[in-house]
Structures are given as C-alpha cells and as structure tokens.
Scaffold this active site. Structure first.
Site, PDB file in Angstrom:
ATOM      1  N   CYS A   4      -8.174   2.985  14.532  1.00  0.00           N
ATOM      2  CA  CYS A   4      -9.505   2.695  15.057  1.00  0.00           C
ATOM      3  C   CYS A   4     -10.092   1.529  14.263  1.00  0.00           C
ATOM      4  O   CYS A   4     -10.140   1.577  13.041  1.00  0.00           O
ATOM      5  CB  CYS A   4     -10.405   3.926  14.936  1.00  0.00           C
ATOM      6  SG  CYS A   4     -12.092   3.679  15.515  1.00  0.00           S
ATOM      7  N   ASP A  17       0.796  -1.234   0.000  1.00  0.00           N
ATOM      8  CA  ASP A  17       0.000   0.000   0.000  1.00  0.00           C
ATOM      9  C   ASP A  17       0.823   1.276   0.000  1.00  0.00           C
ATOM     10  O   ASP A  17       0.270   2.359  -0.195  1.00  0.00           O
ATOM     11  CB  ASP A  17      -1.018  -0.010   1.138  1.00  0.00           C
ATOM     12  CG  ASP A  17      -0.455   0.414   2.482  1.00  0.00           C
ATOM     13  OD1 ASP A  17      -1.261   0.697   3.373  1.00  0.00           O
ATOM     14  OD2 ASP A  17       0.781   0.466   2.666  1.00  0.00           O
TER      15      ASP A  17
END
Length: 337
Positions: free
Chosen positions: A239, A132
C-alpha cells in the site's frame, strides 16, 4: 596503512554517484538516536506477526554485531519509479515491487561501491554490505547520516527525492567523518495519517502493523481477517497511500507505470507462469497463492465481478488463505445484486 578520513569519505561518495545512488551519507556505527522507540514498539507488540523483528531487535541498533570493529555506516539511497503500477481493472501493487527484486540488484550496486572504494584505497579496511534483509535499523541510520528525516508515516523522506527510496548500507571499520542529520520538515501536515484506509497510525510515527495493509498483503501467511478483506480495496500487494498523499512526493512523477495483471489474471496464473514472470521479483515475498488470496479479497472488497468465473475453483484449493478469501468474496457477491 593509515587512510585519510576525508579522502576516504570522498571516494565512497564518488563510487556511490557512479552507481546512481541519489543520496550518500555517513553515520557513526553506534546505536542511532531514537532507536529506543523501536524497542518500545516491539515491546508493545506493534510488529504483528513479524517475529523476526523481535528476534533481531538487539542486533538492529548495533552495527558491530554485524561487523566486528565497525566504526562507520555509509548509507546509500536509490530512487525507484513513483509511477503507480495500476492494472486495467484498477487493482495495484506497491511501486517498489516492479522489476527485478531490489534485494539482489541493490546489493550488487552497493557492493560495487564498496569494492570500488576498497580498490582505490588499496584495501586496508573491512566492510560488509547490507540491504533490508540484513537486521539493521536502516532508516534510523540513514536519518543519522543526513539522507532525510523520518516522517510521520515512519518512512525516510528526502527533501529532493521524496520517500520513494530504497536503502543500502556499507559497514566499515574506517573512521569516516559523520554527516549531520537534517531537521524534520513534516511540520503540522498530517495527510499521511488521515489518508490511511485502516487507521494504522496510532500517532505520528507510530504504526500498528496489525492494522497495516502492507503487512497483511505481503508478510502475513494464511487467511486474512474479514476486517482487512473489507478494507483492502484495490491493493493486491502493499500500500502506497501514505506516500501518495505526502507533499514531498507530489512533484515527482519519475518513470513509466509498470504493466500489472488484473485480479482475475492473478487468480488464473499457474505456477510455471508465476515463476517465469515473478519468481525473481519482490512479489515473490507474498508468493503466487498469497497474491491470489489478495486478488480475491480485493475483488470482494471493491465488487469486481470479473473474477466470478474463477472464484469456485479458488474456494476449493487446499491453501487456506486463498480458499477463505474466495469464499468470502463469493458470499459478498451473493448478497449484492
């Protein structure tokens, strides 16, 4: 040398299985379906301070920009532990960030897939391995390759493995037979949208990064806005809430939870200890001071008085993000008995 397409695709799959990738598929090396949504997202400024996304937007949908002559994208998915890394004080980090930095380990595994296929097919093709950190719309290509669908939380969801997945790609000039995408299966479920503590989803699949705790605790440098500090809760890095509530992840409880420091331990950690323990992990994206800033903000958010002895020193450091978060937490503790 002419290489049989079906045989070549099977070789890539076999090499991927050898490296324990749980999913492998092939997409055409062309702009993936739905990529215009990413362009619109950038144009609307929903990427917050991640300027690198805007600078590389054109490249992300064009594999040939990364490998001239690219014709196929071999998409790979690896599963990571779904056990939540929670500290004794209740603070937590994102699941993907435990252990060695996946950018290196995943690239090594994908590179072995590519080199294994290259060896078995006697060369004769070009390739490039991507993770990524490479400007490629990896989730869009993974969906095009049939690895899963893009959920309402914007993540790739595999019906068997859920969304706790790391992705890698092998661009190649081989003309491999593409796989068929699978249908979206979120249906009427909106749990991820409702559970977001900062209301970061403007609509299904549309995230405003400027509201997302993952952006603020990982990507952002400097002081956090007060509204973010107030809602950061126990999240000191990233998160996972929109994944935790997803029904496709409910049956999965793979791996043991990693041991992570408490908020006070983060704030007391010196540079040498940081380098030894976390210098080669994904946590280094935020850095030591970034983690300490997040820990201070988290303490103020949840009322963790265990950090009180270290707040004055933290409030006096030169790093503005940590100093601001520590001072903010101190004021909150003074206002509450």
């Amino acid at each position: 040398m002419r290489i049989d397409r079906l045989f070549a695709a099977r070789v890539f799959r076999e090499e991927a299985e050898r490296e324990s990738f749980v999913r492998v598929g092939v997409a055409r090396a062309e702009t993936p379906r739905g990529f215009e949504r990413f362009r619109d997202w950038i144009a609307a400024g929903r990427h917050a301070g991640m300027d690198y996304l805007e600078k590389t937007a054109a490249v992300r949908g064009s594999p040939e920009s990364l490998l001239p002559g690219a014709r196929s994208v071999v998409c790979l998915a690896a599963r990571y532990s779904s056990a939540a890394p929670v500290a004794p004080d209740g603070s937590r980090i994102a699941r993907y960030a435990t252990g060695s930095d996946y950018h290196g380990t995943l690239r090594q595994r994908a590179s072995r897939v590519a080199s294994g296929a290259f060896r078995r097919l006697s060369g004769g093709f070009a390739y490039r391995v991507c993770v990524d950190s490479t400007p490629l719309a990896e989730r869009s290509f993974a969906a095009a390759a049939g690895l899963g669908w893009i959920g309402k939380n914007g993540l790739l969801i595999d019906p068997e493995n859920g969304s706790y997945l790391l992705l890698a790609e092998i661009l190649t000039d081989l003309d491999l037979p593409p796989d068929e995408p699978i249908a979206e299966r979120c249906g009427s479920c909106n749990r991820c949208l409702r559970a977001c503590p900062t209301d970061a989803f403007l609509e299904p699949g549309l995230l405003d990064a400027s509201r997302c705790l993952a952006y603020w605790t990982i990507e952002h440098r400097g002081p956090l806005p007060d509204a973010v500090k107030e809602r950061i809760g126990d999240n000191v890095f990233g998160c996972d809430i929109c994944q935790e509530v997803c029904p496709w992840n409910k049956p999965l409880a793979l791996g043991e939870a990693a041991q992570v420091p408490t908020r006070r331990e983060w704030m007391e950690m010196g540079p040498g200890q940081w380098r030894r323990r976390y210098g080669a992990t994904a946590l280094n994206r935020a850095g030591r001071r970034g983690m300490q800033r997040n820990a201070a903000a988290s303490a103020g958010s949840v009322g963790d008085r265990g950090v009180l002895p270290v707040l004055p020193r933290a409030a006096s450091v030169a790093e503005p993000g940590l100093a601001d978060a520590a001072a903010w937490a101190s004021r909150r503790f003074l206002r509450s008995p």
